[in-house]
Structure formats: structure tokens, C-alpha cells
Design a protein around this motif. Sequence first.
Motif, PDB file in Angstrom:
ATOM      1  N   SER A  11       2.555   6.558  -7.074  1.00 29.87           N
ATOM      2  CA  SER A  11       1.635   7.345  -7.651  1.00 29.87           C
ATOM      3  C   SER A  11       2.083   8.860  -7.501  1.00 29.87           C
ATOM      4  O   SER A  11       1.506   9.572  -8.459  1.00 29.87           O
ATOM      5  CB  SER A  11       0.201   7.324  -6.975  1.00 29.87           C
ATOM      6  N   VAL A  12       2.830   9.069  -6.660  1.00 33.08           N
ATOM      7  CA  VAL A  12       3.102  10.698  -6.631  1.00 33.08           C
ATOM      8  C   VAL A  12       4.537  10.799  -6.765  1.00 33.08           C
ATOM      9  O   VAL A  12       4.964  12.091  -7.084  1.00 33.08           O
ATOM     10  CB  VAL A  12       3.091  11.089  -5.006  1.00 33.08           C
ATOM     11  N   ALA A  32       2.821   1.505  -3.228  1.00 34.96           N
ATOM     12  CA  ALA A  32       1.734   2.178  -4.433  1.00 34.96           C
ATOM     13  C   ALA A  32       1.540   3.441  -4.280  1.00 34.96           C
ATOM     14  O   ALA A  32       1.246   4.258  -5.461  1.00 34.96           O
ATOM     15  CB  ALA A  32       0.609   1.205  -4.410  1.00 34.96           C
ATOM     16  N   TRP A  33       1.089   4.202  -2.999  1.00 32.30           N
ATOM     17  CA  TRP A  33       1.155   5.541  -2.881  1.00 32.30           C
ATOM     18  C   TRP A  33       2.286   6.208  -3.314  1.00 32.30           C
ATOM     19  O   TRP A  33       2.077   7.265  -3.756  1.00 32.30           O
ATOM     20  CB  TRP A  33       0.621   5.667  -1.295  1.00 32.30           C
ATOM     21  N   ARG A  34       3.139   5.755  -2.803  1.00 35.40           N
ATOM     22  CA  ARG A  34       4.692   6.355  -3.241  1.00 35.40           C
ATOM     23  C   ARG A  34       5.085   6.485  -4.548  1.00 35.40           C
ATOM     24  O   ARG A  34       5.372   7.393  -5.226  1.00 35.40           O
ATOM     25  CB  ARG A  34       5.788   6.004  -2.434  1.00 35.40           C
ATOM     26  N   GLY A  92       0.762  -1.140  -0.137  1.00 31.25           N
ATOM     27  CA  GLY A  92      -0.115  -0.013   0.010  1.00 31.25           C
ATOM     28  C   GLY A  92       0.714   1.203   0.099  1.00 31.25           C
ATOM     29  O   GLY A  92       0.686   2.165  -0.611  1.00 31.25           O
ATOM     30  N   TYR A  93       1.952   1.288   0.960  1.00 31.71           N
ATOM     31  CA  TYR A  93       2.776   2.525   0.939  1.00 31.71           C
ATOM     32  C   TYR A  93       3.493   2.903  -0.429  1.00 31.71           C
ATOM     33  O   TYR A  93       3.570   3.845  -0.838  1.00 31.71           O
ATOM     34  CB  TYR A  93       3.699   2.350   1.983  1.00 31.71           C
TER      35      TYR A  93
END
Length: 608
Positions: free
Chosen positions: A280-281, A276-278, A273-274
Motif C-alpha cells: 500500500s505504500v 499488504a501494508w508494504r 498483513g505486512y
Amino acid sequence: MKLGKNKTDVGEVLPVIRRIFAENGRDYIGHYLIAIACMLAIAGTTAFSAWIMRDIIDEVFYRQRWELVGWICGAIVAAFAIRGFATYGQSVMLAKIGNNIVARYQQRMFDHLMRLGIDYFTTTRSGQLAAQISQNVTGIRDLLNMTVASIARDMVTLIALVAVMVMQDPLLSVIALVIGPPLIYSVNYLMRRLRRVTREAVDVNSRLLGAMQESVQGIAIIKAFTMEQQLSDKMSGLIAYAEDRSNKIARVSERLGPITELLAGLAIAGVIGYAAWRASVSAQPPGSVFAFITALLLAYDPVRKLARVQVNLERALVNARMIYEILDTEPQQRDAPGAGTLAVEKGTVTFDRVAFSYGDDLPVLHGISFVAKAGETTAIVGPSGAGKSTLFALLQRFYDLDGGSIEIDGQDISTVTKSSLRSAIAYVSQQPYLFEGTIRDNIRYGRPDATDAEVEEAAKLAFADDFIRQQVQGYDTLVGENGANLSGGQRQRISIARAIVRDAPILLLDEATSALDNESEARVQQALESIMETRTTLVIAHRLSTVVNSDRIVVLEEGHLVEEGTHESLVRQPHGIYARFHRMQSQKSEDLLANTTADNGAAAPQEN
């Protein structure tokens, strides 16, 4: 180090492991170094499999450097080949070490049991003891191999994979490693629950296997007394209890599975999860994240094994501890410091105020004194429980005296080695016991260096040669379990042949002819008389007809010596115990003869 049964501290694992390594480590250090090298190769190739994922993703698929494909594929094949051969090497090496350790401790256990006194075996069921040994001896092997495997393979593999994870992404590594503290707490909690029930399971399984072994050995009595249903009901209770303990072990130990899976799932989900979030940004190649996740997934297996290693160590620890409880049992009848070798010149045996009890409340002998002169036959008679067999046991130093002394040619038997003492004695038990092997083997146990000719001569003197030669393989016939293939009289004659071939200066006969028919008894008695002429012989007998020719007769009653003399002198004492025995047995013989004559007379007219 003495290991007690009731210790429950987790810190016991290390002392037991240290003891096992101290006793065995040096002998296997070369083998363990090879196994550890193989394990390090497995750990290195596993870490390499995770590390190479970054180059596969970033260099080949992201930057499309196709010229690296051949090198990467070759490296992967080499890594898997190395891991395959290393896995084979460490498995074979650990198996070889383990099998040798089992064999070593089996031999050590047997040798130690042979050093223990008779008192140990009278308080321990043989079937349960055998079952306990067969179950628990593998605990030593498992403790060694699991310790080496968990440190050299699983721990090193985990460290290597964590290093890959940290090199790829330190922050994600922190997220993944938060499962450590709750996992350690869960393992310690389960161990406290598991220890007691594991010990109970080992105990009940040894009782169960021991009861089964004893039932097989006593199958004739079981069938004769129609005990099948009684024993089946008894076994059902043991089996049900053993099943319940095993189920409880499974319930407690397997709780670690869902706990480990849940914690690992949370860690992996958090990392993905982390990441993937990282991603994406921020626009960065995904290779390091994939390498990290690969290392994380590969790390799950050693983490799971390390989490379970304490569960498995706990079971092995219980088994190893029970083995050491036996090995740490001190023999009661030790040789005295500086004990010498018994030197038998004539063979005179002197009992001087001998007192003995099997316990504080079980006195057996009260100041027994008499002399069995060299070259003569001394008979010991008396009612059951008078202490006759106990005298034989004390003469062979199966037990130590409470008071008085026993001397052979003036040498106190407590001051000489047990080996030299017992080597000077040949013993024929009332209940003959034969061991695994052939008839020839069982006779030769009396004297290992006896030639085949001496073995066969001893059998002839015991009137066993004829029936032995009638066997399918003669002297090389297997006797079966405790001589099951032979009759009681045949077993007894082999036992007598074993005593004859020993050629010892002192001969002990404990109802030696009780299992023989009248004709065989007369012939064996004649043979025994020929070998008794040059030996000091002590005879226990209930049938006075077998001791009437003895040079001296000692009469015991309730642990006291009440009469002593020859047959002629004792029967002339009208109120004596020996005379009473003699009258009773003579009357029985006369009644039997009268009944036989009456039966023959009644049958005679019918024959005419």
C-alpha cells in the motif's frame, strides 16, 4: 547394544536408527537411492510450483506478455507429471523395501526364537509373544522409511521452499520462520508425555491379542467348564484398558495439530498483513509476494509432517525396541567353545550324580546316578513330580545341569553340539503335538530326507496307516491346528511314526501310549518293542504293565533314586515303592474285572 525397557531419553532414537541402518542399510542402498531421487524430484517440482508464481503474476498478468503463456503452461504440466511419476516411484520403492524388511525380521525373529532355550518359553506366554511379534515387527520398517522420507522428501522440500521464500523476500522469510522455536518446544514437550503411554499401549495390546489367541485355542475347555462369562469379563477389563491407552495416545499426539495450525496461521497472517501494508505504500509488482505466499503455503505441509515425524518415530521406536529386546535375549544353552559332534557307536547313556533345580528354591533332582545300557530298555517310574520328565529334558539339553554329568558312549553331552545330540535322539511326548501341514509333513519332520515309502512304513509300524488312508486325502490330509481334525490317539500314533522315521539310536518314550485305547496300545506297544530291540530306549510310564518287560527299572521319589532293578526283583521287595505301586495297580485291575463280571451277571437273566 542391549536395549532396556525403562530407558526414556530422546537420544535413544538415533542409536536405534543407527543399528537398523547398520543391519539393513547396505542391502537396500540401491533401492533407497532410487527412492531418494524420486523424493528430490518431488521437492524440486514443489519448489518450482511456488517459484513460477512470480512470472505468472508479473510477466503474464501484470506486464501482459502473453507469448509466455504456452511456455509457462508446458512447464507446469511437466512439473506435475514429473511429481506424479516420482510420487509413484518413491511409494512403490519404499513399500518394497518395507515389505522385505518385515519379512526379514519375521524370519530373523523366528530363527532366534528357535535358538532360545526351553526356559525362555516357560516364562513367556506363547500367545502374547506371537501377538507382540506381529505388532512390533513393523516398527523396524517404519523407523527406516520415516527417517528416509522425512530427510529426503520433507526436509529437502522445506529447504527448497525456504530458499524460494528467501530469494523472493528475505524480510518476510524472517517473519514466517519465527514459528520454528515454539513448534520445536511443543514437539519435545509432547514426546515426553507420549513415550510412557505408548509403551503401555503396546504391552496391553499384546496381552489382549495373546489372550484372544489362547481363548480360541482352548475353546473346548472354555465351553466344557462354561467359562464364557468369566473370560468375557476378564477380556472386558483388558479391552477397556487398551481403549483408554489408545485414547490417551490420541489426545496427547493430536495436540500437535492445533498447535501447528495456530502457529502456521499466525505466521501466514503476519506475512500477508505486512505484505499488504508494504504494497500500500510502495508501487511494486505483486508477483514476488504471491510467489512468497505460495511457497509459504506449500511449506506448511512438510513442516506439519516434520513436526509429526517425532510422534510417529516415537511409536515406531517403542515397537522396534521391543523387537530388539527379544533379539538381544541370549540363549542359555549355548554350545561350549570348540564343541564337537556326538559320535554314537553303541548308545549307552550314563547319568552320574545328576543334580538340577528350576530355581534357587525349586530343587528337582538330587544326585541321580544310573546307566541305560546300549540296546536295552530302561524304564523310569515314580509318582508325579519325582523328576522323570526332567531327566528327559536334561538328556536333550533343554537345561544345563547344576551338578554331575550325563554321558553318551563316554562323551559328556555338555561338550558336544546340541544339534548332533538331539539328532541322535527320537522323542515321543506324552502330549503329541502336530504342526501346520499334512499328515505326511508331520511324520517327515522326524527326518526331512525320508522318502514317501519310509514315511508310510513308519506309519504302518505305528499302526497309523489304516486310519490315515481312510482320510479324504490320505497322507496329504491337512491336520488342522495342532491336529484338531484327528483324535488324541491318532495324533499320538502320528507322533510315534515321526519318532520311528527318525531312526535314531536313542529312543525316549514319555507315556507314549497314554492316549491310546487298550487294543491300540497293545498293537503299538508290539510295534515299539520291535524297533526298541536295536536302540537304547528310556521309557517313562505310570502304568507298570507297560514296563514289566524292561531290562532295567529305575524308581524315583522326590528327586532321589530309591530303587533299581528288574520287575521281578523289585516286586519281591515287600516294603519297596515299586512293589507298592504294583499292588495298587493290580488291585485296581482286579476290582475293575470284578465289577465288570458282576454287571454282566446281573444283566444275564434279563437277556434270557
